[in-house]
Write a protein that holds these residues in place. Structure first.
Motif, PDB file in Angstrom:
ATOM      1  N   ILE A 154       0.848  -1.209   0.000  1.00  0.00           N
ATOM      2  CA  ILE A 154       0.000   0.000   0.000  1.00  0.00           C
ATOM      3  C   ILE A 154       0.876   1.249   0.000  1.00  0.00           C
ATOM      4  O   ILE A 154       0.625   2.209  -0.735  1.00  0.00           O
ATOM      5  N   ALA A 155       1.916   1.260   0.819  1.00  0.00           N
ATOM      6  CA  ALA A 155       2.813   2.415   0.899  1.00  0.00           C
ATOM      7  C   ALA A 155       3.477   2.690  -0.447  1.00  0.00           C
ATOM      8  O   ALA A 155       3.563   3.840  -0.888  1.00  0.00           O
ATOM      9  N   ALA A 156       3.936   1.628  -1.113  1.00  0.00           N
ATOM     10  CA  ALA A 156       4.577   1.802  -2.418  1.00  0.00           C
ATOM     11  C   ALA A 156       3.586   2.362  -3.425  1.00  0.00           C
ATOM     12  O   ALA A 156       3.919   3.256  -4.222  1.00  0.00           O
ATOM     13  N   GLU A 157       2.360   1.885  -3.396  1.00  0.00           N
ATOM     14  CA  GLU A 157       1.337   2.365  -4.329  1.00  0.00           C
ATOM     15  C   GLU A 157       0.970   3.823  -4.082  1.00  0.00           C
ATOM     16  O   GLU A 157       0.612   4.545  -5.024  1.00  0.00           O
ATOM     17  N   GLU A 158       1.067   4.268  -2.847  1.00  0.00           N
ATOM     18  CA  GLU A 158       0.651   5.633  -2.507  1.00  0.00           C
ATOM     19  C   GLU A 158       1.787   6.653  -2.569  1.00  0.00           C
ATOM     20  O   GLU A 158       1.618   7.799  -2.200  1.00  0.00           O
ATOM     21  N   GLY A 159       2.966   6.242  -3.012  1.00  0.00           N
ATOM     22  CA  GLY A 159       4.044   7.198  -3.220  1.00  0.00           C
ATOM     23  C   GLY A 159       4.927   7.464  -2.025  1.00  0.00           C
ATOM     24  O   GLY A 159       5.651   8.467  -1.987  1.00  0.00           O
TER      25      GLY A 159
END
Length: 364
Positions: A154-159
């Motif tokens: 999730i963190a990677a997807e949200e930048g």
């Protein structure tokens, strides 16, 4: 990771204030994070919290760790930091295991709620402007409720710019042994962003071993540097390929203790309070040295700088650095049960903000 050496001083409540950060930063480079700041207290401009986000002139980059549970409040706090130039980097806390945090659904409890985590990360990144946003988390609530791989994706997807993993669960608190294999699994799951490892780094060689074993991009150091700012010199040397390690005499340690206490007096503007705050550091600084019990007690109960200096002057300044001090420091031990809001584990996809989640007290 953007800093060299790839080393981060973990935020620790009542420890990583400006005087301690300055002493650590003098020893070697890296990222030195202030104590945990609650988003509600920041946006409400709580006077104590505003004092906590003051940095020494020598500090660059300036790093703030935020704790928040409400995406709107987190977004406002990050925007305030960016617009008012309060820091150069924002870290989000999803790792704190203390009951007063987890029972509100914050810290290491929060990543279990995947949608809420995503909303918070999106609010932070959206409002950060050019500031990098990172996050620190644990493996999960306990071994039956592991969240770190989902949270990492999730963190990677949200930048999010980087992730730090303390390789323990909230239930483990600071007990047991950190599961470094989880750091390796997280690195495999999100190869597109830096992953930093945290847990059981008591000396520079531990840091090199963690990187070698897990493939992580850097390390986060917490309890290992208590009473030992020199650890950051060791870490800088280690990452630069040097075998040299700092081995200060007791006299050099005493001089550092005096500087630390003097810095706290300047920071707090109240000598009696500052010297009382310093007392908890005495045992950490003197760990392993041969110092009589009576003198230790005097140093740990000093009420003024003069009293502290008198005690420090009576130490054996020629005593060499003691062997076998690369061992655990600070609090340890597991929790019997993690305190959570009622029904917290019922639905991992619930994105609602828990009632009374936002704390107005900074520092953890």
């Amino acid at each position: 990771m953007g800093v060299w050496p790839p080393v981060v001083l973990a935020p620790m409540a009542g420890i990583t204030n400006a005087p301690f950060r300055v002493l650590c930063r003098e020893q070697g480079g890296g990222l030195f994070v202030c104590e945990m700041i609650t988003t509600r207290a920041l946006v409400e401009r709580n006077p104590k919290t505003l004092r906590m986000v003051r940095f020494a002139e020598s500090e660059s980059p300036r790093s703030i760790q935020l704790y928040g549970v409400d995406p709107d409040t987190v977004g406002r706090a990050v925007r305030m930091i960016a617009e008012e130039d309060l820091a150069d980097h924002v870290d989000l806390n999803f790792g704190c295991p203390v009951p007063k945090v987890t029972r509100r659904g914050g810290g290491s409890a929060l990543p279990y709620k995947r949608h809420l985590l995503r909303r918070i990360l999106r609010a932070a990144v959206t409002n950060a402007g050019s500031l990098p946003v990172t996050m620190k988390m644990r493996k999960g609530i306990d071994d039956d409720h592991l969240t770190y791989l989902d949270a990492g994706r999730i963190a990677a997807e949200e930048g999010v710019a980087a992730i730090a993993l303390h390789a323990r669960t909230a239930k483990q608190h600071y007990g047991g042994v950190a599961d470094w294999s989880a750091i390796a699994r997280l690195k495999e799951a999100v190869p597109e962003i830096p992953v930093l490892g945290n847990g059981d780094i008591w000396c520079a060689d531990d840091a090199l071993r963690m990187v070698a074993e897990t493939g992580c991009d850097g390390v986060v150091v917490g309890r290992g540097c208590l009473g030992r700012p020199w650890l950051f010199r060791d870490l800088a040397n280690a990452f630069d390929g040097s075998a040299e390690r700092a081995r200060p005499t007791l006299g050099e340690v005493a001089a550092m203790m005096a500087r630390h206490a003097e810095g706290l007096v300047e920071c707090f503007d109240l000598e009696r309070y500052a010297v009382a705050d310093f007392r908890k550091h005495v045992g950490w600084y003197l760990k392993g040295f041969a110092v009589g019990g009576e003198l230790r007690r005097e140093l740990a109960s000093a009420e003024s700088l003069d009293q502290l200096r008198e005690g420090l002057a009576r130490l054996d300044h020629d005593q060499p650095w003691p062997p076998n001090t690369d061992t655990p420091r600070g609090k340890s031990g597991e929790r019997g049960k993690v305190q959570l809001p009622d029904g917290w584990l019922d639905d991992p996809w619930d994105g609602a903000v828990p009632a009374d989640a936002e704390s107005d007290t900074s520092g953890g």
